[in-house]
Design an enzyme around this catalytic site. Structure first.
Site, PDB file in Angstrom:
ATOM      1  CG  ASP A 117      41.530  27.584  39.605  1.00  0.00           C
ATOM      2  OD1 ASP A 117      41.319  28.274  40.606  1.00  0.00           O
ATOM      3  OD2 ASP A 117      41.288  27.962  38.439  1.00  0.00           O
TER       4      ASP A 117
ATOM      5  CB  SER B 286      46.987  30.884  38.985  1.00  0.00           C
ATOM      6  OG  SER B 286      46.967  31.033  37.588  1.00  0.00           O
TER       7      SER B 286
ATOM      8  CB  SER C  31      41.445  31.170  37.531  1.00  0.00           C
ATOM      9  OG  SER C  31      42.106  30.825  38.729  1.00  0.00           O
TER      10      SER C  31
END
Length: 360
Positions: A279, A239, A277
């Site tokens: 984000d 992340s 991830s």
């Protein structure tokens, strides 16, 4: 703790002038504090961004958030986007500590409002996270309220970067990531404004790492394979939390437009925003204060002329890119609770630049 920054290697990102600190601390009133937990079992911590010196619950700021990929557990962003305001410090920590940090922020704000005689009946704490489980025994949830308060009380416009606070156990492009920050100055309407970025970097695949257009990740991977020094995390997962602050007068909608451009800064470092991830970007402006106690029917706000939005767009792209690179440059190698070591960028970057500049 290292004080290295990417500019120390002769690498200059973009063309905008940087602030005096080249960090989010260049926005007047903004301060950052860390509490780091560094034991045999735990490489983690908490980082708190204080958006203003005064009580933010009684004087809220215009804010917005945006998500590139939602593999995350961020708290508080729904209300930010619904109301367009921020009423809480922003805390960053590890994934499984979001609840405990959320509770600690409630306690902090309830106590502060009680001491200052400010009525508080509900509160929207804001907590972001990255998963540091490769270096930290995350299931034990080592961060508690005392660590959050320690970070708040230590907050300053001048703060450490690298493997500190919420960045102690994070991994970026297969190297040691962490907390990074950068800022840019903007000349608009005869005045100087600032935009600053702070990241908690924990994303990316090593082969994708790009610095100032140099695709050096594949070379570093080759060297690590030869040295048998591969990081415990190799895939494009993890992340990144990006906190973006400015003293430029903006509406919530304008802030969200700026947050979207931060993705370009991530892309310049090599990010592909992988499936695994999270984000997330959270942004705020300190230029307009929204009183929680006013009984006026209307509020007057100053906002930027829309035709000038290209200026903060370009500035945030540069600051985002440099903040990520600073998180790598400032970090030292860290050995996690399983005995595996995540190595710092520093020796590889020096080696790569020596070869690159010799060949040129």
């Amino acid at each position: 703790m290292s004080c290295r920054r990417i500019r120390d290697y002769g690498i200059k990102i973009g063309s905008f002038p940087v602030g005096d600190r080249n960090s989010i601390g260049d926005i007047p009133g903004v301060a950052v504090g860390h509490c780091t937990i560094d034991t045999a079992s735990h490489k983690t911590g908490v980082t708190v961004i204080l958006p203003r010196k005064e009580n933010i619950f009684s004087g809220k700021l215009i804010a917005a958030s945006d998500v590139l990929n939602g593999f995350g557990k961020t708290a508080g962003t729904i209300q930010i986007n619904e109301l367009g305001t921020l009423e809480s410090p922003i805390a960053l920590t590890n994934t499984l500590n979001v609840g405990l940090v959320h509770d600690a922020l409630v306690g902090y704000m309830a106590d502060r409002c009680r001491e200052e005689g400010i009525p508080l009946f509900s509160f929207n704490p804001v907590v972001g996270e990255c998963n540091d489980c490769h270096l930290n025994d995350i299931k034990e949830r080592a961060v508690d309220a005392s660590h959050v308060l320690s970070a708040i009380h230590s907050a300053s416009a001048d703060f450490e970067q690298g493997d500190v606070g919420a960045g102690k156990g994070t991994i970026c492009y297969g190297l040691k990531g962490g907390i990074g920050s950068a800022s840019r100055k903007m000349e608009i309407g005869g005045k100087t404004y600032h935009i600053g970025v702070l990241v908690q970097s924990n994303f990316g695949k090593m082969e994708d790492l790009t610095i100032q257009g140099m695709e050096m990740g594949r070379t570093i991977r080759k060297w690590q394979d030869e040295e048998k020094k591969a990081c415990p995390k190799a895939d494009d997962e993890g992340s990144i939390m990006s906190i973006i602050a400015t003293d430029l007068p903006l509406s919530s909608r304008q802030i969200r437009r700026i947050l979207k451009r931060a993705a370009i800064g991530l892309g310049r470092t090599g990010s592909h925003v992988g499936h695994g991830s999270g984000d997330v970007m959270i942004g705020f402006s300190t230029a307009n204060i929204i009183s929680s106690t006013s009984d006026e029917s209307f509020s007057s706000l100053q906002i930027l002329n829309e035709s000038l939005m290209d200026i903060p767009f370009r500035a945030v792209i540069e600051a985002e890119e440099e903040a990520v690179l600073n998180s790598l440059a400032a970090a030292d190698s860290v050995t996690g609770y399983t005995g595996e070591t995540c190595h710092a960028l520093d020796p590889y970057l020096k080696r790569f630049l020596t070869l690159y500049r010799t060949e040129k």
